[in-house]
Design a protein around this motif. Structure first.
Motif, PDB file in Angstrom:
ATOM      1  N   LEU A 392     -27.953  11.762 -23.094  1.00 55.35           N
ATOM      2  CA  LEU A 392     -27.945  13.374 -23.736  1.00 55.35           C
ATOM      3  C   LEU A 392     -27.778  13.217 -25.239  1.00 55.35           C
ATOM      4  O   LEU A 392     -26.889  12.377 -25.727  1.00 55.35           O
ATOM      5  CB  LEU A 392     -26.444  13.765 -23.138  1.00 55.35           C
ATOM      6  CG  LEU A 392     -26.322  13.883 -21.657  1.00 55.35           C
ATOM      7  CD1 LEU A 392     -25.237  14.785 -21.324  1.00 55.35           C
ATOM      8  CD2 LEU A 392     -27.752  14.359 -21.047  1.00 55.35           C
ATOM      9  N   GLY A 393     -28.716  13.707 -25.849  1.00 53.62           N
ATOM     10  CA  GLY A 393     -28.920  13.680 -27.436  1.00 53.62           C
ATOM     11  C   GLY A 393     -27.710  14.651 -28.125  1.00 53.62           C
ATOM     12  O   GLY A 393     -26.733  15.155 -27.420  1.00 53.62           O
ATOM     13  N   PRO A 394     -27.595  14.302 -29.482  1.00 55.71           N
ATOM     14  CA  PRO A 394     -26.375  14.817 -30.111  1.00 55.71           C
ATOM     15  C   PRO A 394     -26.278  16.259 -29.910  1.00 55.71           C
ATOM     16  O   PRO A 394     -27.373  17.186 -29.883  1.00 55.71           O
ATOM     17  CB  PRO A 394     -26.912  14.549 -31.463  1.00 55.71           C
ATOM     18  CG  PRO A 394     -27.847  13.332 -31.701  1.00 55.71           C
ATOM     19  CD  PRO A 394     -28.412  13.604 -30.145  1.00 55.71           C
ATOM     20  N   ASN A 395     -25.149  16.823 -29.772  1.00 51.65           N
ATOM     21  CA  ASN A 395     -24.709  18.342 -29.747  1.00 51.65           C
ATOM     22  C   ASN A 395     -25.516  19.034 -28.594  1.00 51.65           C
ATOM     23  O   ASN A 395     -25.619  20.193 -28.641  1.00 51.65           O
ATOM     24  CB  ASN A 395     -25.280  19.127 -30.981  1.00 51.65           C
ATOM     25  CG  ASN A 395     -24.378  18.452 -32.120  1.00 51.65           C
ATOM     26  OD1 ASN A 395     -23.223  18.178 -32.148  1.00 51.65           O
ATOM     27  ND2 ASN A 395     -25.320  17.918 -33.185  1.00 51.65           N
ATOM     28  N   THR A 396     -25.790  18.462 -27.403  1.00 47.11           N
ATOM     29  CA  THR A 396     -26.075  19.003 -26.465  1.00 47.11           C
ATOM     30  C   THR A 396     -25.333  19.498 -25.499  1.00 47.11           C
ATOM     31  O   THR A 396     -23.899  19.099 -25.386  1.00 47.11           O
ATOM     32  CB  THR A 396     -26.986  17.708 -25.438  1.00 47.11           C
ATOM     33  OG1 THR A 396     -28.182  17.195 -25.993  1.00 47.11           O
ATOM     34  CG2 THR A 396     -27.126  18.507 -24.148  1.00 47.11           C
ATOM     35  N   ASP A 397     -25.416  20.953 -25.272  1.00 46.33           N
ATOM     36  CA  ASP A 397     -24.202  21.495 -24.180  1.00 46.33           C
ATOM     37  C   ASP A 397     -24.942  21.344 -22.873  1.00 46.33           C
ATOM     38  O   ASP A 397     -25.921  22.205 -22.264  1.00 46.33           O
ATOM     39  CB  ASP A 397     -24.394  23.006 -24.671  1.00 46.33           C
ATOM     40  CG  ASP A 397     -23.313  24.008 -23.983  1.00 46.33           C
ATOM     41  OD1 ASP A 397     -22.761  23.217 -23.227  1.00 46.33           O
ATOM     42  OD2 ASP A 397     -23.099  24.795 -24.366  1.00 46.33           O
ATOM     43  N   PHE A 398     -24.456  20.376 -21.989  1.00 48.60           N
ATOM     44  CA  PHE A 398     -24.936  20.159 -20.865  1.00 48.60           C
ATOM     45  C   PHE A 398     -24.057  20.525 -19.624  1.00 48.60           C
ATOM     46  O   PHE A 398     -22.898  20.798 -20.005  1.00 48.60           O
ATOM     47  CB  PHE A 398     -25.251  18.773 -20.813  1.00 48.60           C
ATOM     48  CG  PHE A 398     -26.336  18.370 -19.495  1.00 48.60           C
ATOM     49  CD1 PHE A 398     -27.508  18.319 -19.596  1.00 48.60           C
ATOM     50  CD2 PHE A 398     -25.666  17.942 -18.287  1.00 48.60           C
ATOM     51  CE1 PHE A 398     -28.200  18.123 -18.576  1.00 48.60           C
ATOM     52  CE2 PHE A 398     -26.207  17.700 -17.191  1.00 48.60           C
ATOM     53  CZ  PHE A 398     -27.746  17.889 -17.504  1.00 48.60           C
ATOM     54  N   THR A 399     -24.718  21.269 -18.443  1.00 47.88           N
ATOM     55  CA  THR A 399     -23.987  21.784 -17.377  1.00 47.88           C
ATOM     56  C   THR A 399     -24.300  21.008 -16.028  1.00 47.88           C
ATOM     57  O   THR A 399     -25.531  20.903 -15.832  1.00 47.88           O
ATOM     58  CB  THR A 399     -24.267  23.032 -17.273  1.00 47.88           C
ATOM     59  OG1 THR A 399     -23.735  23.917 -18.577  1.00 47.88           O
ATOM     60  CG2 THR A 399     -23.363  23.777 -16.195  1.00 47.88           C
ATOM     61  N   GLY A 400     -23.352  20.690 -15.471  1.00 45.82           N
ATOM     62  CA  GLY A 400     -23.658  20.082 -14.063  1.00 45.82           C
ATOM     63  C   GLY A 400     -23.098  18.700 -13.749  1.00 45.82           C
ATOM     64  O   GLY A 400     -22.507  18.259 -14.747  1.00 45.82           O
ATOM     65  N   ARG A 401     -23.198  18.367 -12.665  1.00 44.32           N
ATOM     66  CA  ARG A 401     -22.644  16.986 -12.086  1.00 44.32           C
ATOM     67  C   ARG A 401     -23.753  15.794 -12.217  1.00 44.32           C
ATOM     68  O   ARG A 401     -24.559  15.772 -11.378  1.00 44.32           O
ATOM     69  CB  ARG A 401     -22.120  17.016 -10.592  1.00 44.32           C
ATOM     70  CG  ARG A 401     -21.162  18.168 -10.767  1.00 44.32           C
ATOM     71  CD  ARG A 401     -20.858  18.596  -9.009  1.00 44.32           C
ATOM     72  NE  ARG A 401     -20.128  17.362  -8.369  1.00 44.32           N
ATOM     73  CZ  ARG A 401     -20.456  17.199  -7.112  1.00 44.32           C
ATOM     74  NH1 ARG A 401     -20.756  18.424  -6.449  1.00 44.32           N
ATOM     75  NH2 ARG A 401     -19.718  16.349  -6.641  1.00 44.32           N
ATOM     76  N   ILE A 402     -23.687  14.825 -13.313  1.00 45.13           N
ATOM     77  CA  ILE A 402     -24.613  14.070 -13.458  1.00 45.13           C
ATOM     78  C   ILE A 402     -24.191  12.602 -12.633  1.00 45.13           C
ATOM     79  O   ILE A 402     -23.310  12.016 -12.826  1.00 45.13           O
ATOM     80  CB  ILE A 402     -24.657  13.622 -14.964  1.00 45.13           C
ATOM     81  CG1 ILE A 402     -24.942  14.686 -15.976  1.00 45.13           C
ATOM     82  CG2 ILE A 402     -25.648  12.302 -15.046  1.00 45.13           C
ATOM     83  CD1 ILE A 402     -24.821  14.531 -17.311  1.00 45.13           C
ATOM     84  N   LEU A 403     -25.113  12.340 -11.673  1.00 48.22           N
ATOM     85  CA  LEU A 403     -24.794  11.400 -10.816  1.00 48.22           C
ATOM     86  C   LEU A 403     -26.159  10.230 -11.151  1.00 48.22           C
ATOM     87  O   LEU A 403     -27.206  10.414 -10.577  1.00 48.22           O
ATOM     88  CB  LEU A 403     -24.844  11.764  -9.375  1.00 48.22           C
ATOM     89  CG  LEU A 403     -24.154  12.800  -8.997  1.00 48.22           C
ATOM     90  CD1 LEU A 403     -24.350  13.340  -7.430  1.00 48.22           C
ATOM     91  CD2 LEU A 403     -22.596  12.813  -9.253  1.00 48.22           C
TER      92      LEU A 403
END
Length: 438
Positions: A392-403
């Motif tokens: 995940l790149g800088p300042n990413t606003d990520f949502t969800g369950r990363i498996l």
């Protein structure tokens, strides 16, 4: 017995047979001071009569040309009265037992629910136990009790359809329980019990015939059946609710951190034993290093990952997801996926809407990219199944369950509303905020 029957209604009208001698030429029959409503001399030893109205115990006398003689006594009984306990409702199949309490029930000879006769036992003058007969369909019927003293009715009994469950919303939550869910379905008005995985709800209330609001009890990791029991029966919705783990971050080999990362939820590693960078990083939960909780979480991660892999795709995706709006479904990419800009996930008003992204290789986000949830979408219902690693790149606003099968790397300033969980490799943090979504 010279007077048969020797009991009847205060309103009169009961057929009573008198037996004795010298009835030929009878000119009158009296019940106390009142003449019989009618009488017929059947033989010198038998007279058929119909009682007048009366009260209490009275002598029965017969008058002939030879005089008047008392042949016996007749007891006027008050009409019955009763009510139903417990609540006047039950299943279509009947077979349940109800209690009628009231007065004047000792001489009961018939009980009916609508047109159906019911088996009953006289306990006392004030109590009957009744086995409810079956009914053809749902609805209300009048309960009728017939005694020597008369007939009572007007009490209503409801035959109920069995309940059904349409949905549990939200359908996922923490193992610790305590969260509020809404169970929707039918025929909930007479609910008596609500369970999750066999455990009673902490508390619950009937909001309407189609809704129950319940506080979820603690439960075991994974799917659980939800059951609702009413006076009309029990319904069970298999695997309707899923208990999710406590972990926000889990590494297979290690978890490393640089800077002031902030993790809400548990953090752990298994089967590896290395957790570094806390502090300065903060964990609002518990750090687990190859302990029983971490081992169980790793096993659940593998099971959830395999389940995501096994789902049949609804659509294919490729290249860059930026600029797309996706409705619920299973999306498959054979190789790597990128995210530049905004990916919008639209639940279309369904709070239980699910997304599964099957990514064959890597997931890479550009600086300041984001996953935006709209119209009821929730982070706990978004799964990113990564065939190798996620970056995940800088300042990413990520949502969800990363498996991720291998590893997860989050660059400075990145926020995850969900989980970062790697099966075999490491989770590497750098001044990030990660919040478990339940």
């Amino acid at each position: 017995m010279p007077v048969v029957p020797n009991q009847g209604s205060t309103g009169g009208g009961d057929a009573v047979t008198l037996t004795g001698v010298h009835f030929t030429g009878t000119t009158g029959v009296r019940y106390g001071a009142r003449p019989a409503a009618s009488f017929t001399v059947v033989s010198d030893t038998t007279t058929a009569t119909v009682t007048p109205s009366g009260v209490g115990a009275v002598p029965v006398s017969v008058t002939t040309a030879g005089g008047t003689g008392v042949v016996g006594s007749f007891y006027y009984l008050p009409p019955p009265s009763f009510r139903l306990t417990p609540p006047p409702a039950g299943p279509l199949a009947g077979g349940n037992t109800v209690t009628l309490t009231g007065l004047g029930l000792y001489t009961t000879y018939e009980v009916r629910f609508g047109t159906q006769a019911a088996a009953f036992t006289v306990i006392s003058d004030g109590e009957l136990t009744v086995t409810v007969p079956a009914a053809v369909g749902a609805g209300t019927v009048s309960v009728t009790v017939r005694t020597r003293g008369g007939t009572a009715d007007g009490v209503v009994y409801a035959y109920l359809d069995p309940p059904s469950i349409t949905a549990v919303t939200p359908d996922k939550g923490p193992m610790d329980g305590g969260n509020l869910v809404v169970i929707t379905g039918t025929a909930f008005s007479y609910a008596t019990d609500v369970t999750f995985g066999g455990t009673p709800a902490v508390s619950w209330r009937i909001a309407s015939d189609t809704e129950i609001d319940a506080l979820v009890p603690a439960g075991a990791l994974g799917p659980a059946d939800v059951s609702v029991t009413t006076l009309g029966g029990t319904t069970t919705s298999s695997d309707a609710y899923t208990y999710l783990g406590r972990f926000a971050v889990l590494g297979g080999q290690s978890v490393t951190n640089t800077g002031l990362s902030d993790v809400t939820g548990d953090l752990g590693v298994s089967p590896g034993v290395s957790v570094t960078g806390f502090p300065p990083g903060q964990v609002h939960g518990t750090i687990h290093v190859a302990d029983a909780d971490a081992l169980a979480a790793h096993a659940d991660l593998v099971a959830t990952y395999d389940s995501a892999v096994a789902q049949i795709p609804d659509a294919g995706i490729s290249g860059d997801l930026g600029g797309l709006t996706l409705t619920p479904g299973v999306y498959n990419a054979d190789t790597s996926i990128a995210l530049t800009g905004t990916l919008t996930l639209d639940a279309q008003g369904n709070r239980n809407a699910d997304w599964v992204f099957q990514i064959g290789s890597t997931l890479t986000t550009a600086t300041a990219s984001r996953v935006l949830l709209i119209n009821g979408a929730t982070a706990r219902n978004v799964i990113w199944q990564i065939g190798s690693s996620a970056t995940l790149g800088p300042n990413t606003d990520f949502t969800g369950r990363i498996l991720a099968l291998t590893s997860i790397t989050t660059n400075a300033g990145t926020t995850i509303h969900g989980q970062a969980m790697a099966i075999n490799g490491s989770v590497t943090l750098d001044t990030n905020t990660i919040t478990r979504p339940w």
